[in-house]
Design a protein around this motif. Structure first.
Motif, PDB file in Angstrom:
ATOM      1  N   LEU A 287       0.847  -1.184   0.000  1.00 49.05           N
ATOM      2  CA  LEU A 287       0.000   0.000   0.000  1.00 49.05           C
ATOM      3  C   LEU A 287       0.885   1.236   0.000  1.00 49.05           C
ATOM      4  N   ILE A 288       0.645   2.143  -0.955  1.00 54.88           N
ATOM      5  CA  ILE A 288       1.301   3.448  -0.951  1.00 54.88           C
ATOM      6  C   ILE A 288       0.210   4.513  -1.038  1.00 54.88           C
ATOM      7  N   ALA A 289       0.554   5.738  -0.677  1.00 56.81           N
ATOM      8  CA  ALA A 289      -0.437   6.811  -0.671  1.00 56.81           C
ATOM      9  C   ALA A 289       0.205   8.090  -1.169  1.00 56.81           C
ATOM     10  N   ASN A 290      -0.640   9.127  -1.342  1.00 58.04           N
ATOM     11  CA  ASN A 290      -0.091  10.409  -1.778  1.00 58.04           C
ATOM     12  C   ASN A 290       0.030  11.419  -0.641  1.00 58.04           C
ATOM     13  N   HIS A 291      -0.112  10.917   0.595  1.00 56.10           N
ATOM     14  CA  HIS A 291       0.250  11.668   1.795  1.00 56.10           C
ATOM     15  C   HIS A 291       0.924  10.688   2.744  1.00 56.10           C
TER      16      HIS A 291
END
Length: 341
Positions: A287-291
């Protein structure tokens, strides 16, 4: 004693009002119970890994002031900042996360680079004031050539993700990709930043191939009208994994005041289900995010810096955990919808 006709009418009206109020109270209680059930489901899905996002999304709104309570004094508006914030307030060093995935973000905003056999795909572009420092110079620090950026994928049309797209478009001539709805959103924006020229339009399930790597894009409206969530194949010391990026997390739906909040909660919830299905089918275990606060990046990047041979990659959290993340955000959206009732 015989009741008058008018007395009977009053009695019937009073009884009807009591029944209506009782029905409204029951409906209100039912909505509250339903919201609490969705919050409980979200909390169970969050487990120990996703508590920060759970606490952010599922928190109950502040109660309205009771009658007779003196309103708080309005605070004077803050003086607008002249120019960008000091670099010391936002700069973060770039980092290699997987064999072919690199972190290029700021302290509170994320951007990513996917390397392929035929160039680089950048995912999100930060602000116009930080794009050169974090993305261009960050790639160079990592030993990568920013002139080989071929695609720029913007997850959604908020300034903290699209603000630097024009700079990259002008400097390196990559194709810039957004959904049609968010190209429109950026076009309507009155924020003071250079807007990229309208280019590629993402569609649901679109496969974006560059060299030996194919990303799969999904339209997941909710956070914005055309948010894009993405599946990215990555490798960790040669071992393949699938990374999932949920393209927009917060419930700040005010960017479309023509639509009621109910509409956007429904959109968000349906999108979470849609992307969870895609994640499940693909077997995503990263899982990666933009924050950074949405995927625990600060802690994970620190762990990567100290990683020894044979240590697990902290970004590999497992298929179940990725699926539960999307269950959680969807359940929080369902709770938010019930709270509107």
């Amino acid at each position: 004693m015989k009741k008058s006709k008018s007395g009977s009418v009053v009695h019937l009206l009073t009884a009807g009002l009591v029944l209506a109020l009782a029905g409204a109270s029951a409906l209100g209680q039912s909505a509250r119970d339903s919201a609490e059930a969705h919050v409980a489901a979200a909390k169970a899905a969050a487990g120990q890994e996703h508590t920060a996002v759970f606490n952010s999304l599922c928190a109950a709104p502040a109660p309205a002031p009771t009658r007779g309570t003196a309103p708080q004094q309005a605070q004077p508006p803050a003086t607008p900042r002249q120019g960008p914030p000091p670099r010391s307030e936002w700069h973060a060093e770039p980092a290699k996360v997987f064999d072919n995935l690199y972190y290029l973000g700021q302290t509170e905003y994320s951007a990513w680079a996917v390397t392929t056999s035929q160039g680089i795909i950048v995912v999100d572009t930060l602000f116009d004031y930080s794009v050169e420092d974090e993305i261009v110079n960050g790639l160079t620090k990592l030993g990568l050539d920013p002139s080989t950026i071929r695609y720029v994928l913007v997850s959604h049309g908020h300034i903290d993700h699209v603000g630097g797209a024009w700079f990259l478009q002008e400097r390196f001539s990559p194709r810039v990709i957004m959904s049609a709805a968010d190209w429109d959103l950026v076009g309507r924006s009155t924020a003071a930043f250079p807007k990229p020229r309208r280019d590629m339009i993402a569609t649901d399930g679109q496969r974006l191939t560059l060299g030996d790597t194919t990303l799969t894009l999904y339209l997941t409206p909710g956070h914005t009208p055309g948010t894009i969530s993405t599946l990215i194949p990555v490798r960790d010391q040669g071992t393949p994994h699938i990374a999932a990026e949920w393209g927009g997390t917060g419930f700040n739906f005010t960017i479309t005041p023509d639509k009621p909040r109910k509409f956007w909660f429904e959109q968000y919830s349906a999108s979470a289900d849609h992307f969870r299905d895609a994640v499940t089918k693909a077997g995503a275990d990263v899982l990666i995010a933009n924050h950074p606060n949405q995927d625990g990046a600060h802690m994970k990047l620190a762990a990567l810096a100290k990683r020894k041979p044979g240590d697990p990659n902290p970004y590999v959290i497992g298929k179940d955990s990725v699926q539960r993340y999307l269950t959680m955000v969807g359940e929080c959206a369902k709770a938010g919808l019930q709270r509107l009732q």
